[in-house]
Design a protein around this motif. Sequence first.
Motif, PDB file in Angstrom:
ATOM      1  N   ALA A  14       0.835  -1.201   0.000  1.00  0.00           N
ATOM      2  CA  ALA A  14       0.000   0.000   0.000  1.00  0.00           C
ATOM      3  C   ALA A  14       0.869   1.251   0.000  1.00  0.00           C
ATOM      4  O   ALA A  14       0.603   2.216  -0.734  1.00  0.00           O
ATOM      5  CB  ALA A  14      -0.923  -0.005   1.221  1.00  0.00           C
ATOM      6  N   ILE A  15       1.936   1.238   0.803  1.00  0.00           N
ATOM      7  CA  ILE A  15       2.863   2.376   0.848  1.00  0.00           C
ATOM      8  C   ILE A  15       3.563   2.549  -0.499  1.00  0.00           C
ATOM      9  O   ILE A  15       3.670   3.662  -1.028  1.00  0.00           O
ATOM     10  CB  ILE A  15       3.903   2.178   1.970  1.00  0.00           C
ATOM     11  CG1 ILE A  15       3.213   2.204   3.333  1.00  0.00           C
ATOM     12  CG2 ILE A  15       4.983   3.252   1.900  1.00  0.00           C
ATOM     13  CD1 ILE A  15       4.130   1.863   4.488  1.00  0.00           C
ATOM     14  N   LEU A  16       4.025   1.440  -1.081  1.00  0.00           N
ATOM     15  CA  LEU A  16       4.698   1.504  -2.381  1.00  0.00           C
ATOM     16  C   LEU A  16       3.749   1.997  -3.472  1.00  0.00           C
ATOM     17  O   LEU A  16       4.153   2.756  -4.356  1.00  0.00           O
ATOM     18  CB  LEU A  16       5.245   0.121  -2.749  1.00  0.00           C
ATOM     19  CG  LEU A  16       6.448  -0.374  -1.949  1.00  0.00           C
ATOM     20  CD1 LEU A  16       6.813  -1.796  -2.359  1.00  0.00           C
ATOM     21  CD2 LEU A  16       7.640   0.549  -2.147  1.00  0.00           C
ATOM     22  N   ALA A  17       2.488   1.558  -3.406  1.00  0.00           N
ATOM     23  CA  ALA A  17       1.499   1.991  -4.402  1.00  0.00           C
ATOM     24  C   ALA A  17       1.263   3.497  -4.315  1.00  0.00           C
ATOM     25  O   ALA A  17       1.163   4.178  -5.336  1.00  0.00           O
ATOM     26  CB  ALA A  17       0.193   1.226  -4.200  1.00  0.00           C
ATOM     27  N   LEU A  18       1.192   4.021  -3.098  1.00  0.00           N
ATOM     28  CA  LEU A  18       0.985   5.458  -2.914  1.00  0.00           C
ATOM     29  C   LEU A  18       2.190   6.257  -3.410  1.00  0.00           C
ATOM     30  O   LEU A  18       2.035   7.292  -4.069  1.00  0.00           O
ATOM     31  CB  LEU A  18       0.724   5.768  -1.436  1.00  0.00           C
ATOM     32  CG  LEU A  18      -0.625   5.284  -0.875  1.00  0.00           C
ATOM     33  CD1 LEU A  18      -0.692   5.537   0.627  1.00  0.00           C
ATOM     34  CD2 LEU A  18      -1.785   5.975  -1.587  1.00  0.00           C
ATOM     35  N   ILE A  19       3.388   5.765  -3.086  1.00  0.00           N
ATOM     36  CA  ILE A  19       4.603   6.445  -3.542  1.00  0.00           C
ATOM     37  C   ILE A  19       4.692   6.446  -5.067  1.00  0.00           C
ATOM     38  O   ILE A  19       4.989   7.474  -5.692  1.00  0.00           O
ATOM     39  CB  ILE A  19       5.851   5.779  -2.939  1.00  0.00           C
ATOM     40  CG1 ILE A  19       5.887   5.977  -1.420  1.00  0.00           C
ATOM     41  CG2 ILE A  19       7.133   6.334  -3.574  1.00  0.00           C
ATOM     42  CD1 ILE A  19       7.021   5.243  -0.732  1.00  0.00           C
ATOM     43  N   SER A  20       4.443   5.287  -5.672  1.00  0.00           N
ATOM     44  CA  SER A  20       4.530   5.191  -7.129  1.00  0.00           C
ATOM     45  C   SER A  20       3.440   6.025  -7.802  1.00  0.00           C
ATOM     46  O   SER A  20       3.677   6.633  -8.852  1.00  0.00           O
ATOM     47  CB  SER A  20       4.422   3.733  -7.565  1.00  0.00           C
ATOM     48  OG  SER A  20       3.205   3.158  -7.125  1.00  0.00           O
ATOM     49  N   LEU A  21       2.240   6.081  -7.189  1.00  0.00           N
ATOM     50  CA  LEU A  21       1.160   6.885  -7.756  1.00  0.00           C
ATOM     51  C   LEU A  21       1.502   8.367  -7.701  1.00  0.00           C
ATOM     52  O   LEU A  21       1.253   9.112  -8.662  1.00  0.00           O
ATOM     53  CB  LEU A  21      -0.145   6.611  -7.001  1.00  0.00           C
ATOM     54  CG  LEU A  21      -1.408   7.276  -7.559  1.00  0.00           C
ATOM     55  CD1 LEU A  21      -1.665   6.811  -8.992  1.00  0.00           C
ATOM     56  CD2 LEU A  21      -2.613   6.969  -6.676  1.00  0.00           C
ATOM     57  N   ALA A  22       2.096   8.794  -6.581  1.00  0.00           N
ATOM     58  CA  ALA A  22       2.511  10.191  -6.462  1.00  0.00           C
ATOM     59  C   ALA A  22       3.597  10.527  -7.492  1.00  0.00           C
ATOM     60  O   ALA A  22       3.581  11.597  -8.112  1.00  0.00           O
ATOM     61  CB  ALA A  22       3.017  10.458  -5.041  1.00  0.00           C
TER      62      ALA A  22
END
Length: 255
Positions: A14-22
Amino acid sequence: MRRLSDTAVITTNAILALISLATLCYSVYLFLKGPSQCQRFIQDPLIVTASLLFFISSLGLVAALYDSYVIITIYLFLLFLSFILILVLSIFVFLVTNPSAGKAFSGKGDLQNWIRDHFLQGKNWEGIICMADSKTCRFGPRDVHFDDKHLSSVKFGCCRPPVECGFESKNATWWIVPATSTAEITGDCKTWSNTQSQLCYACESCKIGVFKGIRKRWRILLVFNLLVTLLVVLLYSCGCCVRHNNRVPWKRRFF
């Protein structure tokens, strides 16, 4: 143990998904804004990296949340490929940023000169001198001495004339040949220009400064890659536990 593995996979992805989305949103912003030459240099790698990271982390989330044996298997396969890729990249970065190691590995010194040959020649160098439309050569209060102790390697090599020229600084943006100078102005000394869009970007000293800057940043990248490798190994281990927990229900359903 099952809950712990699921929680680790869900939280980390979830953290990686948020970082990559940003990161992906920032890349799209650069594209829509009409990026400068410097921004174009990083735009495509950012988009590709962020898209892949978002795809892999999303797979991990879906697999852990919905107990999908097939998806977690695909996720683990992609993680394994990522591990191999990062490991190869880390070894390559180590070889090209350490002259002795690169020479020992290649035998001819090809790897130790890879950064210089790849980035400081032709079109690649034209892409790097996008410093001309950036704030690279803006001097702050700490840069008042204009020496290598106070300036970065890039600023020292590209934003001021070489020391051997003996030019005198009137201010941070204007240098003149001293009236007492009898030396012939040649090489980088002749290439230097007080014009802010030119400065010493075409100088050999600038290439040396950029080379040192790239090597320093790539060594930092090497440390970052090692940390990412540890994260991938952790995710892979937790993912294997999740896959093992989902294996029995999957067998019962199809066999």
